[in-house]
Structures are given as structure tokens and as C-alpha cells.
Motif scaffolding. Structure first.
Motif, PDB file in Angstrom:
ATOM      1  N   ASP A 144       3.050   3.040   9.775  1.00 27.43           N
ATOM      2  CA  ASP A 144       2.890   3.381   8.364  1.00 27.43           C
ATOM      3  C   ASP A 144       4.156   3.051   7.583  1.00 27.43           C
ATOM      4  O   ASP A 144       4.120   2.262   6.663  1.00 27.43           O
ATOM      5  CB  ASP A 144       2.533   4.859   8.183  1.00 27.43           C
ATOM      6  CG  ASP A 144       2.241   5.159   6.722  1.00 27.43           C
ATOM      7  OD1 ASP A 144       1.155   4.777   6.250  1.00 27.43           O
ATOM      8  OD2 ASP A 144       3.122   5.716   6.045  1.00 27.43           O
ATOM      9  N   HIS A 145       5.286   3.670   7.926  1.00 24.92           N
ATOM     10  CA  HIS A 145       6.543   3.367   7.244  1.00 24.92           C
ATOM     11  C   HIS A 145       7.704   3.795   8.125  1.00 24.92           C
ATOM     12  O   HIS A 145       7.521   4.509   9.098  1.00 24.92           O
ATOM     13  CB  HIS A 145       6.617   4.049   5.878  1.00 24.92           C
ATOM     14  CG  HIS A 145       6.717   5.535   5.913  1.00 24.92           C
ATOM     15  ND1 HIS A 145       5.620   6.362   5.994  1.00 24.92           N
ATOM     16  CD2 HIS A 145       7.798   6.361   5.872  1.00 24.92           C
ATOM     17  CE1 HIS A 145       6.013   7.629   5.997  1.00 24.92           C
ATOM     18  NE2 HIS A 145       7.330   7.654   5.929  1.00 24.92           N
ATOM     19  N   VAL A 146       8.892   3.336   7.781  1.00 27.25           N
ATOM     20  CA  VAL A 146      10.099   3.751   8.477  1.00 27.25           C
ATOM     21  C   VAL A 146      10.955   4.551   7.496  1.00 27.25           C
ATOM     22  O   VAL A 146      11.065   4.182   6.328  1.00 27.25           O
ATOM     23  CB  VAL A 146      10.886   2.542   9.048  1.00 27.25           C
ATOM     24  CG1 VAL A 146      11.324   1.582   7.970  1.00 27.25           C
ATOM     25  CG2 VAL A 146      12.086   2.989   9.865  1.00 27.25           C
ATOM     26  N   SER A 147      11.501   5.679   7.972  1.00 30.75           N
ATOM     27  CA  SER A 147      12.379   6.499   7.152  1.00 30.75           C
ATOM     28  C   SER A 147      13.782   6.452   7.739  1.00 30.75           C
ATOM     29  O   SER A 147      13.977   6.728   8.920  1.00 30.75           O
ATOM     30  CB  SER A 147      11.880   7.939   7.107  1.00 30.75           C
ATOM     31  OG  SER A 147      12.751   8.715   6.306  1.00 30.75           O
ATOM     32  N   ILE A 148      14.731   6.100   6.900  1.00 32.10           N
ATOM     33  CA  ILE A 148      16.124   6.028   7.315  1.00 32.10           C
ATOM     34  C   ILE A 148      16.863   7.194   6.677  1.00 32.10           C
ATOM     35  O   ILE A 148      16.795   7.394   5.460  1.00 32.10           O
ATOM     36  CB  ILE A 148      16.739   4.682   6.893  1.00 32.10           C
ATOM     37  CG1 ILE A 148      16.023   3.547   7.643  1.00 32.10           C
ATOM     38  CG2 ILE A 148      18.244   4.661   7.148  1.00 32.10           C
ATOM     39  CD1 ILE A 148      16.420   2.171   7.212  1.00 32.10           C
ATOM     40  N   ARG A 197       0.866  -1.171   0.000  1.00 24.07           N
ATOM     41  CA  ARG A 197       0.000   0.000   0.000  1.00 24.07           C
ATOM     42  C   ARG A 197       0.905   1.223   0.000  1.00 24.07           C
ATOM     43  O   ARG A 197       2.016   1.168   0.505  1.00 24.07           O
ATOM     44  CB  ARG A 197      -0.954   0.022   1.185  1.00 24.07           C
ATOM     45  CG  ARG A 197      -0.278   0.160   2.515  1.00 24.07           C
ATOM     46  CD  ARG A 197      -1.265   0.513   3.628  1.00 24.07           C
ATOM     47  NE  ARG A 197      -0.564   0.736   4.861  1.00 24.07           N
ATOM     48  CZ  ARG A 197       0.144   1.813   5.165  1.00 24.07           C
ATOM     49  NH1 ARG A 197       0.250   2.801   4.301  1.00 24.07           N
ATOM     50  NH2 ARG A 197       0.762   1.932   6.301  1.00 24.07           N
ATOM     51  N   ASP A 198       0.424   2.293  -0.591  1.00 23.03           N
ATOM     52  CA  ASP A 198       1.240   3.499  -0.683  1.00 23.03           C
ATOM     53  C   ASP A 198       1.558   4.051   0.700  1.00 23.03           C
ATOM     54  O   ASP A 198       0.715   4.025   1.606  1.00 23.03           O
ATOM     55  CB  ASP A 198       0.521   4.572  -1.504  1.00 23.03           C
ATOM     56  CG  ASP A 198       0.499   4.233  -2.985  1.00 23.03           C
ATOM     57  OD1 ASP A 198       1.363   3.465  -3.436  1.00 23.03           O
ATOM     58  OD2 ASP A 198      -0.390   4.749  -3.687  1.00 23.03           O
ATOM     59  N   HIS A 199       2.760   4.582   0.847  1.00 28.18           N
ATOM     60  CA  HIS A 199       3.181   5.221   2.088  1.00 28.18           C
ATOM     61  C   HIS A 199       2.229   6.377   2.395  1.00 28.18           C
ATOM     62  O   HIS A 199       1.907   7.179   1.522  1.00 28.18           O
ATOM     63  CB  HIS A 199       4.593   5.788   1.943  1.00 28.18           C
ATOM     64  CG  HIS A 199       5.639   4.780   1.611  1.00 28.18           C
ATOM     65  ND1 HIS A 199       5.629   4.012   0.476  1.00 28.18           N
ATOM     66  CD2 HIS A 199       6.758   4.420   2.277  1.00 28.18           C
ATOM     67  CE1 HIS A 199       6.684   3.229   0.447  1.00 28.18           C
ATOM     68  NE2 HIS A 199       7.392   3.457   1.527  1.00 28.18           N
ATOM     69  N   GLY A 200       1.786   6.467   3.628  1.00 28.47           N
ATOM     70  CA  GLY A 200       0.931   7.572   4.044  1.00 28.47           C
ATOM     71  C   GLY A 200      -0.507   7.478   3.572  1.00 28.47           C
ATOM     72  O   GLY A 200      -1.269   8.419   3.765  1.00 28.47           O
ATOM     73  N   PRO A 228       6.871  -0.808   4.173  1.00 25.68           N
ATOM     74  CA  PRO A 228       7.108   0.451   3.466  1.00 25.68           C
ATOM     75  C   PRO A 228       8.322   1.176   4.066  1.00 25.68           C
ATOM     76  O   PRO A 228       8.376   1.403   5.267  1.00 25.68           O
ATOM     77  CB  PRO A 228       5.825   1.264   3.702  1.00 25.68           C
ATOM     78  CG  PRO A 228       4.843   0.340   4.342  1.00 25.68           C
ATOM     79  CD  PRO A 228       5.621  -0.777   4.936  1.00 25.68           C
ATOM     80  N   ILE A 229       9.296   1.491   3.227  1.00 25.21           N
ATOM     81  CA  ILE A 229      10.503   2.167   3.689  1.00 25.21           C
ATOM     82  C   ILE A 229      10.731   3.439   2.884  1.00 25.21           C
ATOM     83  O   ILE A 229      10.299   3.557   1.741  1.00 25.21           O
ATOM     84  CB  ILE A 229      11.741   1.242   3.607  1.00 25.21           C
ATOM     85  CG1 ILE A 229      11.898   0.650   2.207  1.00 25.21           C
ATOM     86  CG2 ILE A 229      11.671   0.144   4.659  1.00 25.21           C
ATOM     87  CD1 ILE A 229      13.150  -0.205   2.015  1.00 25.21           C
ATOM     88  N   VAL A 286      13.188   8.967  -1.093  1.00 23.15           N
ATOM     89  CA  VAL A 286      12.936   7.882  -2.033  1.00 23.15           C
ATOM     90  C   VAL A 286      12.147   6.830  -1.255  1.00 23.15           C
ATOM     91  O   VAL A 286      12.491   6.510  -0.110  1.00 23.15           O
ATOM     92  CB  VAL A 286      14.254   7.277  -2.565  1.00 23.15           C
ATOM     93  CG1 VAL A 286      14.003   5.973  -3.306  1.00 23.15           C
ATOM     94  CG2 VAL A 286      14.962   8.267  -3.460  1.00 23.15           C
ATOM     95  N   TYR A 287      11.091   6.304  -1.875  1.00 20.55           N
ATOM     96  CA  TYR A 287      10.211   5.324  -1.232  1.00 20.55           C
ATOM     97  C   TYR A 287      10.322   3.974  -1.931  1.00 20.55           C
ATOM     98  O   TYR A 287      10.480   3.903  -3.151  1.00 20.55           O
ATOM     99  CB  TYR A 287       8.763   5.797  -1.289  1.00 20.55           C
ATOM    100  CG  TYR A 287       8.523   7.089  -0.559  1.00 20.55           C
ATOM    101  CD1 TYR A 287       8.137   7.094   0.775  1.00 20.55           C
ATOM    102  CD2 TYR A 287       8.690   8.314  -1.198  1.00 20.55           C
ATOM    103  CE1 TYR A 287       7.925   8.284   1.451  1.00 20.55           C
ATOM    104  CE2 TYR A 287       8.478   9.511  -0.538  1.00 20.55           C
ATOM    105  CZ  TYR A 287       8.089   9.481   0.803  1.00 20.55           C
ATOM    106  OH  TYR A 287       7.888  10.673   1.467  1.00 20.55           O
TER     107      TYR A 287
END
Length: 196
Positions: free
Chosen positions: A81-85, A68-71, A128-129, A119-120
Motif C-alpha cells: 500500500d505505502h511506505v512510511s518513513i 491512488r489514495d494511501h489506504g 505512495p509515501i 504527511v502523505y
């Protein structure tokens, strides 16, 4: 208030630790720094930075998340929802995008959010990253801003912790402080280290 020093680790779930290692260690370059386990249970830790780790539990019956799309809003139980590195440079962001594309992980284009460029993609577990580069001079941690067109009353109290909304804790006296052994003690036992 306590002083925080980063995300010690974010624990995710996989049904296939080997593909998870191949993705996070071998494709993206995160060192695998600790592994705990026994038949039916694994808990492995990947180094993001000197203070931050990404961990995975391997649960044999776990299945990848549906894409599923992030957010994108969903209904029903959800806690993530997702993790951002973060990456250090904009060049690093493009390098991650290129690595993901070459391996067939279909990354997004670079999206400029004003204070970050991102970048997703998705890892092999469907997680989702996001990879984010902080735009120089635009870090909201230095100059907090609220651009929500309809913020709540509590939100409008400002960015800093507001005292008086929770009971004051009673400190545990040093004489009553004790800890209990956990799974991670095995990592410190020299004879248990399979890499030596």
C-alpha cells in the motif's frame, strides 16, 4: 525466536533511476550509499537511518504506478500500500512537507493519527509515501492496543507471538552452513568504486 533490528532494506522499482536519485537523495536528503549494476540492471540503496535502507531496482520497462489514495482498498493482485518513513521531530515533519511542496509533489496536510502525525505524498515512481513523527508518550510498541471493532479470534490472542502453530524447525548444523556469492560483493571491491 529471532531478534530483529529494523528494516535492512525495502526494495522498490523505478524505470528512471536518475529522477529517483534526484527525489530521494537531493530533495529529501537520503544518502545514496551503494549502487550495483550493469547495462539493463541497477540496484541502488539509500540510507534512511543507521539501520534502515530504501532500495530501488531500475527496470527500463517499468512505468510509474497509477496514483491512488494511501489506504484506499483495491481489488485484484496487490502486495503493497505505502511506505512510511519516520522522522525524529515534529519540526522535521514540517520540513519534509515544505520540501515536497516547494518541489511540486503536492503533500497532504499534517494528519494527527493519535500516536503518529503524518504527511502523505508520492515519489516520482507513483509510490505512495508517508513521513511520520511518533507522538511522545503514545507509542503503541510500549503499550499495545487493539481498537478494531470486530477483531478476529486469532487477533484476540494478543500482541505477542503465539507458540505451537508452526512446526518446530531443525537447526542447520554449523558444518552445513554456507553462503553463495551475490551481486553486492562488487560494492566491496575497491577498484569498482566509481566515487573514488
Amino acid at each position: 525466536m529471532p531478534k530483529y533490528c529494523g528494516v535492512n532494506h525495502l526494495a522498490m522499482v523505478t524505470g528512471d533511476m536518475d529522477s529517483t536519485i534526484r527525489f530521494w537523495r537531493d530533495l529529501l536528503g537520503l544518502r545514496l550509499v551503494a549502487g550495483l549494476g550493469h547495462p539493463g540492471y541497477r540496484h541502488y540503496f539509500f540510507e534512511i537511518s543507521p539501520t534502515d535502507l530504501l532500495a530501488f531496482f531500475e527496470w527500463p520497462e517499468a512505468k510509474p504506478l497509477p496514483m491512488r489514495d494511501h489506504g484506499y482498498p483495491v481489488a485484484g493482485p496487490i502486495g503493497f500500500d505505502h511506505v512510511s518513513i519516520g522522522v525524529e521531530t515534529e519540526t522535521d515533519l514540517w520540513e519534509v512537507k515544505d520540501l515536497l511542496a516547494a518541489a511540486g509533489y503536492d503533500p497532504s496536510e499534517v494528519i494527527h493519527h493519535g500516536f503518529i502525525k503524518s504527511v502523505y505524498a508520492f515519489d516520482p515512481n507513483g509510490i505512495p509515501i508517508e513521513f511520520s513523527f511518533s507522538v511522545p508518550g503514545a507509542d503503541p510498541r510500549h503499550t499495545p492496543a487493539m481498537a478494531d471493532s470486530a477483531p478476529s479470534r486469532i487477533c484476540l490472542e494478543g500482541p505477542d507471538p503465539q507458540p505451537g502453530h508452526w512446526p518446530k524447525p531443525t537447526p542447520t548444523p554449523p558444518s552445513q552452513r554456507r553462503d553463495y556469492p551475490g551481486e553486492g560483493k562488487d560494492v566491496l571491491e575497491e577498484d569498482r568504486n566509481k566515487w573514488k
